[in-house]
Design an enzyme around this catalytic site. Structure first.
Site, PDB file in Angstrom:
ATOM      1  N   ASP A 140       0.906  -1.013   0.061  1.00 35.23           N
ATOM      2  CA  ASP A 140       0.067   0.000  -0.032  1.00 35.23           C
ATOM      3  C   ASP A 140       1.059   1.216  -0.037  1.00 35.23           C
ATOM      4  O   ASP A 140       1.976   1.199   0.629  1.00 35.23           O
ATOM      5  CB  ASP A 140      -0.996   0.025   1.291  1.00 35.23           C
ATOM      6  N   ASP A 199       4.181   3.080  -4.128  1.00 37.74           N
ATOM      7  CA  ASP A 199       2.999   3.934  -4.907  1.00 37.74           C
ATOM      8  C   ASP A 199       3.053   2.824  -6.143  1.00 37.74           C
ATOM      9  O   ASP A 199       3.842   2.790  -7.120  1.00 37.74           O
ATOM     10  CB  ASP A 199       3.391   5.136  -5.194  1.00 37.74           C
ATOM     11  N   ASN A 247      -5.786  -4.368  -6.342  1.00 37.64           N
ATOM     12  CA  ASN A 247      -6.965  -3.785  -5.853  1.00 37.64           C
ATOM     13  C   ASN A 247      -6.957  -2.352  -6.033  1.00 37.64           C
ATOM     14  O   ASN A 247      -7.992  -1.657  -6.041  1.00 37.64           O
ATOM     15  CB  ASN A 247      -6.966  -4.122  -4.536  1.00 37.64           C
ATOM     16  N   SER A 256     -15.056  -2.622 -11.831  1.00 41.04           N
ATOM     17  CA  SER A 256     -16.152  -2.113 -11.380  1.00 41.04           C
ATOM     18  C   SER A 256     -17.215  -2.141 -12.408  1.00 41.04           C
ATOM     19  O   SER A 256     -16.995  -2.334 -13.485  1.00 41.04           O
ATOM     20  CB  SER A 256     -15.860  -0.441 -11.064  1.00 41.04           C
ATOM     21  N   TYR A 285     -12.901   7.857 -14.066  1.00 37.45           N
ATOM     22  CA  TYR A 285     -13.276   6.361 -13.368  1.00 37.45           C
ATOM     23  C   TYR A 285     -13.664   5.434 -14.234  1.00 37.45           C
ATOM     24  O   TYR A 285     -13.103   4.297 -14.291  1.00 37.45           O
ATOM     25  CB  TYR A 285     -13.909   6.716 -12.101  1.00 37.45           C
ATOM     26  N   LYS A 331     -12.043   1.931 -15.508  1.00 36.12           N
ATOM     27  CA  LYS A 331     -12.281   0.494 -15.414  1.00 36.12           C
ATOM     28  C   LYS A 331     -12.635  -0.401 -16.651  1.00 36.12           C
ATOM     29  O   LYS A 331     -12.236  -1.457 -16.661  1.00 36.12           O
ATOM     30  CB  LYS A 331     -13.446   0.681 -14.388  1.00 36.12           C
TER      31      LYS A 331
HETATM   32  N1  LIG Z   1     -16.313   0.850  -2.818  1.00 34.49           N
HETATM   33  C1  LIG Z   1     -17.158   0.575  -4.035  1.00 34.49           C
HETATM   34  O1  LIG Z   1     -18.245   1.084  -3.993  1.00 34.49           O
HETATM   35  C2  LIG Z   1     -16.129   0.175  -5.022  1.00 34.49           C
HETATM   36  C3  LIG Z   1     -16.970  -0.347  -6.226  1.00 34.49           C
HETATM   37  C4  LIG Z   1     -16.377  -0.870  -7.423  1.00 34.49           C
HETATM   38  C5  LIG Z   1     -15.313  -0.988  -7.496  1.00 34.49           C
HETATM   39  N2  LIG Z   1     -14.425  -0.737  -6.328  1.00 34.49           N
HETATM   40  C6  LIG Z   1     -12.884  -0.785  -6.527  1.00 34.49           C
HETATM   41  O2  LIG Z   1     -12.417  -1.712  -5.459  1.00 34.49           O
HETATM   42  C7  LIG Z   1     -10.985  -0.949  -5.401  1.00 34.49           C
HETATM   43  C8  LIG Z   1     -10.649  -0.368  -3.959  1.00 34.49           C
HETATM   44  O3  LIG Z   1     -11.613  -0.709  -2.941  1.00 34.49           O
HETATM   45  P1  LIG Z   1     -11.250  -0.732  -1.631  1.00 34.49           P
HETATM   46  O4  LIG Z   1     -12.355  -0.829  -0.716  1.00 34.49           O
HETATM   47  O5  LIG Z   1     -10.187  -1.511  -0.880  1.00 34.49           O
HETATM   48  O6  LIG Z   1     -10.578   0.977  -1.307  1.00 34.49           O
HETATM   49  P2  LIG Z   1      -9.836   1.633  -0.263  1.00 34.49           P
HETATM   50  O7  LIG Z   1      -9.499   3.246  -0.819  1.00 34.49           O
HETATM   51  O8  LIG Z   1     -10.493   1.538   1.036  1.00 34.49           O
HETATM   52  O9  LIG Z   1      -8.362   0.919  -0.279  1.00 34.49           O
HETATM   53  C9  LIG Z   1      -7.519   0.946  -1.274  1.00 34.49           C
HETATM   54  C10 LIG Z   1      -6.142   1.170  -0.659  1.00 34.49           C
HETATM   55  O10 LIG Z   1      -5.218   1.187  -1.852  1.00 34.49           O
HETATM   56  C11 LIG Z   1      -4.242   2.189  -1.646  1.00 34.49           C
HETATM   57  N3  LIG Z   1      -3.833   2.803  -2.614  1.00 34.49           N
HETATM   58  C12 LIG Z   1      -4.278   3.750  -3.586  1.00 34.49           C
HETATM   59  N4  LIG Z   1      -3.577   4.426  -4.629  1.00 34.49           N
HETATM   60  C13 LIG Z   1      -2.603   3.424  -4.252  1.00 34.49           C
HETATM   61  C14 LIG Z   1      -1.089   3.623  -5.069  1.00 34.49           C
HETATM   62  N5  LIG Z   1      -0.988   4.118  -6.253  1.00 34.49           N
HETATM   63  N6  LIG Z   1      -0.178   2.749  -4.675  1.00 34.49           N
HETATM   64  C15 LIG Z   1      -0.479   1.755  -3.666  1.00 34.49           C
HETATM   65  N7  LIG Z   1      -1.604   1.856  -2.858  1.00 34.49           N
HETATM   66  C16 LIG Z   1      -2.561   2.708  -3.321  1.00 34.49           C
HETATM   67  C17 LIG Z   1      -4.956   3.316  -0.538  1.00 34.49           C
HETATM   68  O11 LIG Z   1      -3.926   3.657   0.322  1.00 34.49           O
HETATM   69  C18 LIG Z   1      -5.945   2.147   0.156  1.00 34.49           C
HETATM   70  O12 LIG Z   1      -5.151   1.617   1.180  1.00 34.49           O
HETATM   71  C19 LIG Z   1     -10.890   0.108  -6.401  1.00 34.49           C
HETATM   72  O13 LIG Z   1     -10.248  -0.661  -7.377  1.00 34.49           O
HETATM   73  C20 LIG Z   1     -12.173   0.308  -6.774  1.00 34.49           C
HETATM   74  O14 LIG Z   1     -12.283   1.085  -7.824  1.00 34.49           O
HETATM   75  C21 LIG Z   1     -15.082  -0.181  -5.231  1.00 34.49           C
END
Ligand SMILES: NC(=O)c1ccc[n+]([C@@H]2O[C@H](COP(=O)([O-])OP(=O)(O)OC[C@H]3O[C@@H](n4cnc5c(N)ncnc54)[C@H](O)[C@@H]3O)[C@@H](O)[C@H]2O)c1
Length: 266
Positions: free
Chosen positions: A43, A69, A96, A148, A162, A166
């Site tokens: 992360d 990152d 993710n 998504s 976004y 996706k």
């Molecule tokens: N929550 C929803 O409704 C939903 C719906 C469809 C898709 N998604 C997808 O789910 C995924 C994320 O879900 P989540 O609940 O884990 O989100 P979240 O934001 O809680 O966790 C994502 C983690 O990724 C880390 N992160 C972000 N950018 C980064 C980078 N460049 N390098 C390393 N780490 C990075 C963040 O610090 C965070 O800890 C995404 O791909 C999102 O598009 C979510």
């Protein structure tokens, strides 16, 4: 069915959560570990990755955190090197990371577009570029990307960067699935619908009109045929299936996890 990932190692990219509670990546990392996998938790937020690892270790599992990152090539090279040194080549890449942004083309700044595409799409390309040659040589590997339903549909408010990102994730996954299938690699995506996770709270709290988080939650619950948003565990369980040997013949699939949302006409 305990032990579905026994003896396997999983690299989870975006293994923390962006707020209190369970995000998709955090839940997936913990679920893989509960099923017997060793988890390399990456992360860009070191504390978030460490928190996920602490949960895993607290349950008797094996996990190691790494801060990087994933949108930066040098960070991806460092995290892959660290994983190879400490865990070996992972059996599974669970990708993710993703960030949300609202707005149509006219409301989206170029720098914001570039950043979102780098985090949501380029990161997947960079990690796959680093891992696929070795996975192909070994003749075994699994990629699970979190996409998504926004890759398929307008989601009810403008979010052009976004949704486009996706859609690109889906095609990246399908291209890899076809190109590498004969070398023992499977690549699939999970397409979550409206999930109640920390990542949506800040970016979307005004997207459903004034009224803040509670109105946003009520509006999202009402959109789904089941009457409720999904949870991070719904995404994690779908990912676990795709990562496991039970999905040995599932390749290039876009697994929608949305409570029936995309089946609905209006
Ligand atoms: N929550 C929803 O409704 C939903 C719906 C469809 C898709 N998604 C997808 O789910 C995924 C994320 O879900 P989540 O609940 O884990 O989100 P979240 O934001 O809680 O966790 C994502 C983690 O990724 C880390 N992160 C972000 N950018 C980064 C980078 N460049 N390098 C390393 N780490 C990075 C963040 O610090 C965070 O800890 C995404 O791909 C999102 O598009 C979510």
């Amino acid at each position: 069915m305990a032990g579905r990932m026994a003896g396997k190692s999983v690299m989870v990219v975006g293994a923390g959560a962006s707020g209190p509670g369970w995000g998709n990546g955090k839940a997936a990392a913990v679920l893989y570990a509960r099923e017997g996998a060793r988890v390399f938790a990456i992360d860009r937020n070191a504390d978030a990755a460490e928190e996920t690892c602490a949960i895993i270790r607290g349950e008797g599992g094996a996990a190691e955190a790494f801060a990087a990152d994933a949108a930066r090539a040098d960070d991806v090279a460092a995290m892959v090197d660290a994983c190879l040194a400490r865990f070996g080549l992972p059996d599974v890449l669970h990708h993710n990371v993703g960030i949300v942004m609202t707005g149509g083309p006219a409301e989206t700044a170029e720098a914001d577009w570039d950043r979102l595409m780098a985090v949501n799409v380029k990161s997947l390309y960079l990690v796959c570029r680093a891992l696929l040659p070795d996975m192909a040589e070994r003749g075994q590997g699994v990629i699970v990307a979190v996409s998504s339903v926004a890759s398929l549909r307008y989601v009810g408010y403008p979010s052009v960067a976004y949704c486009a990102s996706k859609g690109a994730v889906n095609q990246l996954v399908q291209n890899i699935a076809v190109q590498y299938a004969a070398r023992g690699i499977r690549a699939n995506a999970v397409l979550p619908g409206l999930m109640d996770t920390p990542m949506v709270v800040e970016p979307l709290k005004e997207a459903y009109g004034p009224g803040g988080v509670e109105r946003m939650r009520a509006a999202r619950n009402a959109q789904v045929p089941t009457g409720r948003m999904g949870s991070a565990w719904d995404v994690a369980h779908a990912a676990l299936f795709l990562a496991s040997d039970e999905a040995a013949y599932v390749n290039g699939h876009m697994l929608v996890v949305d409570g029936g949302l995309t089946a609905k006409f209006a």
